[in-house]
Write a protein that holds these residues in place. Structure first.
Motif, PDB file in Angstrom:
ATOM      1  N   ASN A 181     -82.588   8.903  12.355  1.00 26.44           N
ATOM      2  CA  ASN A 181     -82.932   7.595  12.646  1.00 26.44           C
ATOM      3  C   ASN A 181     -81.746   7.023  13.381  1.00 26.44           C
ATOM      4  O   ASN A 181     -81.991   5.853  13.870  1.00 26.44           O
ATOM      5  CB  ASN A 181     -83.330   6.721  11.525  1.00 26.44           C
ATOM      6  N   ILE A 182     -80.371   7.332  13.146  1.00 25.83           N
ATOM      7  CA  ILE A 182     -79.506   6.578  13.709  1.00 25.83           C
ATOM      8  C   ILE A 182     -78.682   7.723  14.834  1.00 25.83           C
ATOM      9  O   ILE A 182     -77.959   8.315  14.368  1.00 25.83           O
ATOM     10  CB  ILE A 182     -78.317   6.328  12.837  1.00 25.83           C
ATOM     11  N   PRO A 183     -79.271   7.796  16.028  1.00 31.69           N
ATOM     12  CA  PRO A 183     -78.834   8.644  16.979  1.00 31.69           C
ATOM     13  C   PRO A 183     -77.228   8.644  17.465  1.00 31.69           C
ATOM     14  O   PRO A 183     -76.804   7.534  17.563  1.00 31.69           O
ATOM     15  CB  PRO A 183     -79.816   8.492  18.182  1.00 31.69           C
ATOM     16  N   ASP A 184     -76.797   9.517  17.800  1.00 31.52           N
ATOM     17  CA  ASP A 184     -75.345   9.419  18.366  1.00 31.52           C
ATOM     18  C   ASP A 184     -75.310   8.550  19.673  1.00 31.52           C
ATOM     19  O   ASP A 184     -74.142   8.047  19.880  1.00 31.52           O
ATOM     20  CB  ASP A 184     -74.842  10.975  18.835  1.00 31.52           C
ATOM     21  N   GLU A 185     -76.368   8.547  20.517  1.00 31.62           N
ATOM     22  CA  GLU A 185     -76.222   7.871  21.522  1.00 31.62           C
ATOM     23  C   GLU A 185     -76.093   6.141  21.223  1.00 31.62           C
ATOM     24  O   GLU A 185     -75.483   5.491  21.724  1.00 31.62           O
ATOM     25  CB  GLU A 185     -77.724   7.869  22.155  1.00 31.62           C
ATOM     26  N   LEU A 186     -76.703   5.797  19.997  1.00 33.16           N
ATOM     27  CA  LEU A 186     -76.811   4.409  19.871  1.00 33.16           C
ATOM     28  C   LEU A 186     -75.286   4.209  19.330  1.00 33.16           C
ATOM     29  O   LEU A 186     -74.517   3.213  19.770  1.00 33.16           O
ATOM     30  CB  LEU A 186     -77.472   4.139  18.642  1.00 33.16           C
ATOM     31  N   TYR A 187     -74.487   5.340  18.828  1.00 40.45           N
ATOM     32  CA  TYR A 187     -73.126   5.008  18.410  1.00 40.45           C
ATOM     33  C   TYR A 187     -72.170   4.981  19.790  1.00 40.45           C
ATOM     34  O   TYR A 187     -71.481   4.238  19.981  1.00 40.45           O
ATOM     35  CB  TYR A 187     -72.567   6.068  17.569  1.00 40.45           C
ATOM     36  N   PHE A 200     -69.871  -0.875  13.627  1.00 33.62           N
ATOM     37  CA  PHE A 200     -71.396  -0.101  13.583  1.00 33.62           C
ATOM     38  C   PHE A 200     -71.892   0.075  12.387  1.00 33.62           C
ATOM     39  O   PHE A 200     -73.116  -0.083  12.415  1.00 33.62           O
ATOM     40  CB  PHE A 200     -70.910   1.285  14.241  1.00 33.62           C
ATOM     41  N   PHE A 201     -71.282   0.407  11.479  1.00 30.45           N
ATOM     42  CA  PHE A 201     -71.958   0.679  10.078  1.00 30.45           C
ATOM     43  C   PHE A 201     -72.589  -0.539   9.537  1.00 30.45           C
ATOM     44  O   PHE A 201     -73.874  -0.716   9.260  1.00 30.45           O
ATOM     45  CB  PHE A 201     -71.026   1.421   9.076  1.00 30.45           C
TER      46      PHE A 201
END
Length: 310
Positions: A181-187, A200-201
């Motif tokens: 649910n937390i994709p790398d693209e969002l990061y 971010f966290f």
């Protein structure tokens, strides 16, 4: 063509727009409903029986009769419990241990699970293996006791909080949730906007994880509330014992007094000992039953979203 389309809904399709079920499907639905009702009754009746037995005359309960409604209401078990002064101390201690232990567990589990879910973490596979390894192999009770005693937290609240701070099973569920649910693209997008790892966290990952956090609170709180082995091993003062140990001691003392009695007192005390068991189950489980409906809506969703993908 327009006429065919207009009249097409009448060719092979019901006016209501619903497809009629075949007889086989209807029979399956009936059998499935009956089976589900039967399973619910099998699961629910023992709970209902315990509740009724807690305020029913022990003579009726011990006769093996199936209870469907209260008969000869007898509240001796509840009176015995609430007249026992250590009960209130045990309630207070358990509440403190549950709140403190759950808070410590969430603080330890959620960041750890999030870190293990990030592919950029160096040594991620090794750390995951080490955590999983502890699910199958552990040092045992004696080494754990020696560590608790050596670090100087024996007979303190930390002896109840720290050993249960991380459950590997819960950690894996949380890690799978973050993976899904937390994709790398969002990061990557947040990094472009100048967001560091901590931002971010706390600003993105945690707000998006309220479902799994609620489930973890339920899991950890239930485990700590029902725990009594850690208290027996790591707590030496009677005034610091949690509710489960106090209730256990009450049952054992009542059974012992029943065995050492003579004459008609034996039967009376044995009856009281039997009803105490049911009353104690109700008293110890009631707070969790009250709190569960408030997090139930997150339960199924959080577990499914955090299920291990294979």
């Amino acid at each position: 063509m327009k006429k065919e389309r207009a009249s097409g809904r009448n060719i092979g399709f019901p006016k209501s727009g619903k497809i009629k079920k075949m007889w086989g499907d209807r029979i399956f639905d009936v059998i499935n409903a009956v089976l589900m009702i039967f399973i619910c009754l099998v699961i629910a009746y023992p709970l209902y029986y315990v509740l009724l037995a807690s305020f029913t005359d022990p003579t009726i309960v011990n006769s093996g009769k199936i209870l469907l409604y209260p008969e000869n209401i007898f509240l001796g078990g509840y009176k015995k419990i609430f007249q026992y002064r250590p009960i209130w101390t045990g309630y207070a201690n358990t509440l403190i241990y549950t709140l403190g232990g759950t808070a410590a567990a969430i603080v330890a589990t959620i960041p750890c699970a999030f870190a293990l879910s990030r592919k950029a973490l160096w040594g991620r596979r090794v750390l995951n293996f080490l955590f999983t390894f502890t699910m199958f192999f552990s040092g045992g009770i004696i080494p754990l006791y020696l560590i608790i005693n050596a670090v100087g937290i024996y007979d303190t609240i930390w002896a109840m909080v720290l050993p249960t701070a991380v459950s590997v099973y819960n950690l894996i569920v949380c890690r799978s949730f973050f993976d899904s649910n937390i994709p790398d693209e969002l990061y990557d997008a947040s990094k472009i906007d100048g967001c560091n790892d901590f931002d971010f966290f706390f600003r993105i990952a945690v707000p998006l994880s309220s479902t799994i956090i609620a489930v973890m609170i339920l899991f950890y709180a239930t485990s700590i509330w029902n725990s009594f082995m850690n208290a027996l091993m790591f707590m030496g003062t009677q005034d610091k014992m949690p509710l489960q140990v106090i209730l256990r001691n009450l049952v054992l003392s009542n059974q012992t007094s029943a065995l050492t009695s003579s004459g008609t007192e034996v039967a009376q005390r044995m009856k009281m000992a039997e009803q105490l068991k049911y009353s104690i189950i109700v008293v110890s489980a009631l707070p969790l039953l009250i709190a569960y409906p408030f997090v139930q809506k997150y339960f199924a969703k959080g577990v499914l979203m955090g299920a291990v993908k294979g």
